[in-house]
Write a protein that holds these residues in place. Structure first.
Motif: not given
Length: 654
Positions: A579-601
């Motif tokens: 999801p989009a988040a405000a906050g510029g550089w800091i906001g991207k750090v907050g979203r980074y963890g979401l980009e690390l989710e995986s799926h087995p398939l």
């Protein structure tokens, strides 16, 4: 502590092209006198071993200890004073005065000791012994000289043979913290030009090191699992390289090549009982503070990516948990901790990233890493490192897995999920010593249209493997002419351990000619929609196509029994847009963890509904790996971790 001052003889192994460096080293060693030992055949192929044989035999007749230096070291100010005090404090030990800042296990053992304020780091058996400056009791030095004398010069690497020599005798090498030597940035004459810049792991120029600094004992032992007495629990190692944080696991092995592959921390932190939020949550909290916002502003202004900051934080945080033994900090501890992070920043970025890093941004990254280390120390220990392994109790799907594992027809989703998770956990433990060039054939994803360019950008961050990325026009249509190869989708962010497993198979079964395929590419080949795969049918198809790996793990796979298509047992990171988040550089750090989710398939699969077995995949995999590491460690027989008699052929570079 020695009753009398040690008498140290010093041999300097040098190449005639570097003879001018001897005068500087002679001055740095005063009042100790150096004995220059020249490469006896400098016009031949590079071979440090060729000179090391003679250097270790050049010990003084009345010496108590023998030091061998290489001609490209840079001794610290007051070198001989510190050396004599260090040897007097540890007269019976093998002492390394330097270690390469990117050595996978030894540099981390040193960073752990430095973060804990300890003056000595026990080095890890199975990794090369740092030989740029090594001190041995003279009787052991004489024995080493005789040991090396019988090995052919073409083996080349004295450091790996010294490690083998010490393992056979179950001798522990200690590294000085801080180091007493650095490594100069001069062209390699030993054939190591491809290893990049090799500086000291922890250096404190100008530090006041009183003699009593060296009298405290080492506190940690990353190599316990590789010593003759063994260890009750497995261990782990962390490295920051290629702008990413990688996590590896140490378990006892007897092989002469024990370089265990590292995986991304975000893929395997669950094995340590940590979630990604446990690691990155404190970073988000810190960035909410005034000090954190100031550092973020500097990094954003310099164009430093939030991902680099988050990955460095992860490495520092994990190190902090590993150094948290409750011992009081000494007078040098704060400086040592800063030196640890500084060398990670200087060694762990690519040339492009380093060139982009302004002095202010470099300082900001170091400050952020120091804060991450402090947060890890405050968090406290995690399993591994000789600490008790957590018991998680019954695993989700345990009953169903038993049924699935004993039946040729895998009838339950829970059982299938466990089988796939178990294969990935087992695959992580496979090593590759000399990975050859791997062709990666990239299929354009029909969902997001990502292709070879996107795949190459991600694969370039793995860094551990030589890769050639090519395009495939259509799913299932080969665009590469040199099997075996790996085929994947352009949007997949394939984990390092998947590449390690492919390299493992190719190295041990070079006659295999089949194709390696990711789970996602296999499902696409077989008509499954990537954004809505039917879990039971997709899991059954993948499970059947991965059974070759079961034969591999059981030792029954051969070139003649390997299938034409080998599906690689590995999850992939999701491509779900956060999801989009405000906050510029800091906001991207907050979203980074979401980009690390995986799926087995597949990278486009939807989130599983609550309670669905696929949602248990990562927890199952992590717990299965944790239990397997514990089983291997506790059941390994005692004795030196060596693979039979010395066979020099196993040490020849490929």
């Amino acid at each position: 502590m020695m009753a009398c001052a040690p008498r140290i003889s010093v041999a300097v192994m040098y190449h005639p092209a570097r003879q001018e460096r001897l005068a500087r080293l002679a001055r740095a060693c005063l009042p100790l006198r150096i004995v220059p030992v020249a490469d006896p055949d400098p016009g031949s192929f590079p071979s440090p071993l060729r000179t090391a044989k003679r250097a270790w035999a050049a010990y003084g007749a009345d010496a108590t200890h023998h030091l061998v230096l290489q001609d490209d070291v840079l001794p610290v100010d007051g070198f001989s004073t510190h050396l004599l005090a260090a040897v007097a404090a540890r007269p019976d030990d093998v002492l390394a005065l330097y270690a390469h800042w990117n050595s996978p296990y030894n540099s981390y053992a040193i960073r752990q000791a430095a973060a804990g304020g300890a003056p000595w780091a026990r080095l890890v058996p199975g990794e090369w012994t740092p030989a740029q400056g090594l001190v041995l009791p003279v009787a052991l030095a004489a024995e080493l000289g005789e040991y090396l004398a019988d090995v052919p010069d073409h083996v080349r690497d004295d450091d790996t043979l010294i490690d083998r020599f010490l393992r056979e005798r179950d001798r522990c090498a200690l590294a000085a913290v801080p180091h007493l030597l650095d490594h100069d940035e001069v062209a390699s004459v030993a054939g190591n030009a491809g290893h990049g810049v090799r500086r000291a792991t922890v250096l404190l120029p100008g530090a006041d090191l009183p003699p009593e600094h060296w009298s405290a004992p080492p506190r940690f032992d990353k190599g316990a699992v590789m010593r003759a007495a063994g260890a009750r629990d497995w261990d782990f190692s962390v490295t920051f390289a290629f702008a990413g944080c990688f996590l590896g696991f140490l378990r006892p092995v007897n092989d002469d090549c024990v370089r265990h592959p590292f995986g991304r921390w975000s893929d395997w932190c669950g094995v340590l009982g940590l979630g990604r939020a446990d690691v990155l949550g404190p970073l988000e909290a810190f960035l909410g503070s005034s000090a954190g916002r100031d550092l973020a502003g500097v990094l954003e202004g310099a164009g430093t990516s939030p991902e680099i900051a988050a990955e460095l934080w992860a490495a520092a945080f994990l190190l902090g948990t590993d150094a948290a033994d409750g011992a009081p900090a000494g007078p040098l501890t704060a400086r040592l901790r800063r030196a640890v992070i500084t060398s990670w920043v200087d060694s762990g970025l690519s040339g492009t990233e380093k060139a982009r890093l302004t002095p202010a941004a470099r300082s900001a990254l170091v400050e952020m890493g120091v804060e991450g280390l402090a947060c890890g120390l405050a968090h406290g220990p995690v399993p591994g490192g000789g600490r008790p392994v957590m018991s998680r109790g019954p695993l989700p799907g345990d009953g169903a897995a038993t049924e699935a594992e004993t039946s040729p027809d895998d009838r339950t989703v829970a059982g299938l999920v466990r089988l796939l998770a178990a294969r990935e956990a087992e695959g992580l433990q496979r090593t590759v010593c000399h990975p050859g060039l791997l062709t990666v054939e990239v299929v354009v994803c029909p969902v997001c249209e990502a292709g070879a360019e996107q795949a190459a950008a991600h694969l370039g961050k793995t860094g551990f493997f030589p890769l050639r990325v090519v395009s495939s026009a259509r799913p299932g249509e080969s665009g590469a002419a040199d099997p075996p190869r790996l085929r994947m989708l352009g949007c997949e962010r394939l984990p390092v351990h998947a590449l390690s497993l492919v390299g493992h198979v190719r190295e041990r079964l070079p006659e295999v000619s089949g194709e390696f395929v990711t789970r996602s590419a296999f499902l696409l080949d077989n008509g499954f929609p990537l954004d809505l795969p039917d879990p039971p049918a997709a899991l059954r198809a993948v499970n059947a196509a991965e059974r070759w790996a079961d034969a591999l793990f059981d030792g029954g796979l051969s070139a003649s029994t390997a299938p034409a298509v080998m599906v690689v047992p590995s999850a992939t990171l999701l491509r779900r847009r956060p999801p989009a988040a405000a906050g510029g550089w800091i906001g991207k750090v907050g979203r980074y963890g979401l980009e690390l989710e995986s799926h087995p398939l597949t990278p486009h699969a939807p989130a599983p509904p609550p309670g669905h077995a696929i949602g248990d995949y990562a927890a199952l995999r992590d717990d299965l790996l944790r239990r397997r590491l514990t089983e291997i460690t506790r059941n390994h027989p005692p004795g030196p971790r060596v693979n039979g008699r010395l066979d020099p052929a196993r040490f020849v570079r490929r």
